[in-house]
Design a protein around this motif. Structure first.
Motif, PDB file in Angstrom:
ATOM      1  N   VAL A   1      -6.829 -28.210  61.473  1.00 42.40           N
ATOM      2  CA  VAL A   1      -7.814 -29.141  60.925  1.00 42.40           C
ATOM      3  C   VAL A   1      -7.678 -29.163  59.403  1.00 42.40           C
ATOM      4  O   VAL A   1      -7.837 -28.127  58.750  1.00 42.40           O
ATOM      5  CB  VAL A   1      -9.244 -28.742  61.312  1.00 42.40           C
ATOM      6  CG1 VAL A   1     -10.244 -29.714  60.689  1.00 42.40           C
ATOM      7  CG2 VAL A   1      -9.403 -28.734  62.831  1.00 42.40           C
ATOM      8  N   GLU A   2      -7.391 -30.344  58.880  1.00 42.38           N
ATOM      9  CA  GLU A   2      -7.259 -30.510  57.441  1.00 42.38           C
ATOM     10  C   GLU A   2      -8.599 -30.881  56.809  1.00 42.38           C
ATOM     11  O   GLU A   2      -9.442 -31.516  57.448  1.00 42.38           O
ATOM     12  CB  GLU A   2      -6.249 -31.618  57.109  1.00 42.38           C
ATOM     13  CG  GLU A   2      -4.857 -31.415  57.674  1.00 42.38           C
ATOM     14  CD  GLU A   2      -4.672 -32.090  59.023  1.00 42.38           C
ATOM     15  OE1 GLU A   2      -3.533 -32.373  59.400  1.00 42.38           O
ATOM     16  OE2 GLU A   2      -5.692 -32.330  59.718  1.00 42.38           O
ATOM     17  N   SER A   3      -8.754 -30.509  55.558  1.00 38.63           N
ATOM     18  CA  SER A   3      -9.932 -30.900  54.782  1.00 38.63           C
ATOM     19  C   SER A   3      -9.572 -30.921  53.308  1.00 38.63           C
ATOM     20  O   SER A   3      -8.517 -30.414  52.912  1.00 38.63           O
ATOM     21  CB  SER A   3     -11.098 -29.937  55.028  1.00 38.63           C
ATOM     22  OG  SER A   3     -10.763 -28.635  54.608  1.00 38.63           O
ATOM     23  N   GLY A   4     -10.459 -31.513  52.521  1.00 41.06           N
ATOM     24  CA  GLY A   4     -10.283 -31.502  51.074  1.00 41.06           C
ATOM     25  C   GLY A   4      -9.777 -32.784  50.461  1.00 41.06           C
ATOM     26  O   GLY A   4      -9.663 -32.894  49.239  1.00 41.06           O
TER      27      GLY A   4
ATOM     28  N   CYS B   1      -5.882 -26.322  55.330  1.00 43.23           N
ATOM     29  CA  CYS B   1      -5.485 -26.483  56.732  1.00 43.23           C
ATOM     30  C   CYS B   1      -5.964 -25.232  57.457  1.00 43.23           C
ATOM     31  O   CYS B   1      -5.445 -24.140  57.209  1.00 43.23           O
ATOM     32  CB  CYS B   1      -3.980 -26.634  56.840  1.00 43.23           C
ATOM     33  SG  CYS B   1      -3.352 -26.659  58.533  1.00 43.23           S
TER      34      CYS B   1
ATOM     35  N   THR C   1      -5.932 -35.801  56.467  1.00 38.47           N
ATOM     36  CA  THR C   1      -7.031 -36.029  55.530  1.00 38.47           C
ATOM     37  C   THR C   1      -6.522 -36.994  54.464  1.00 38.47           C
ATOM     38  O   THR C   1      -5.425 -36.815  53.941  1.00 38.47           O
ATOM     39  CB  THR C   1      -7.535 -34.704  54.924  1.00 38.47           C
ATOM     40  OG1 THR C   1      -8.672 -34.958  54.099  1.00 38.47           O
ATOM     41  CG2 THR C   1      -6.472 -34.004  54.091  1.00 38.47           C
TER      42      THR C   1
END
Length: 125
Positions: A5-8, A22, A119
């Protein structure tokens, strides 16, 4: 089975910075090489950076000196610190996991076991 799961991601002005993360779950994270890829509208997905289990890193030439990939095996997380961002860095950024780094650095990226959903990063001029 490894879930990524990606973020940012987000919107930033040219010259600014973002830090992508990640997060992995469901597998032996420390044994995988993790890579970052990006896909701009109308373009093919391209390799950006990767880090293997022993923290050896590899970057595409266009981001060398600006992006830094790192991993925290205790937290099952890989980060991509992106500095001096340019409008041409605009893309959806994906992380991926593979047993070795080699399949990541050039297309067709066969041998990658898992992909995240991405993302978005937008760099305004």
């Amino acid at each position: 089975q490894v879930q990524l799961v990606e973020s940012g991601g987000g919107l930033v002005q040219a010259g600014g910075s973002l830090r992508l993360s990640c997060a992995a779950s469901g597998g032996t994270f420390s044994s995988y090489a993790i890579g970052w890829f990006r896909q701009a509208p109308g373009k093919e997905r391209e390799f950006v950076a990767a880090i293997n289990w022993s923290a050896i890193t590899y970057y595409v030439d266009s981001v060398k000196g600006r992006f830094t990939i790192s991993r925290d095996n205790a937290k099952n997380t890989v980060h991509l610190q992106m500095n001096s961002l340019k409008p041409e860095d605009t893309a959806v950024y994906f992380c991926a996991a593979a047993r070795v780094m080699a399949p990541m650095v050039s297309p067709p990226y066969n041998g990658i076991d898992y992909w995240g959903k991405g993302t978005p990063v937008t760099v305004s001029s």
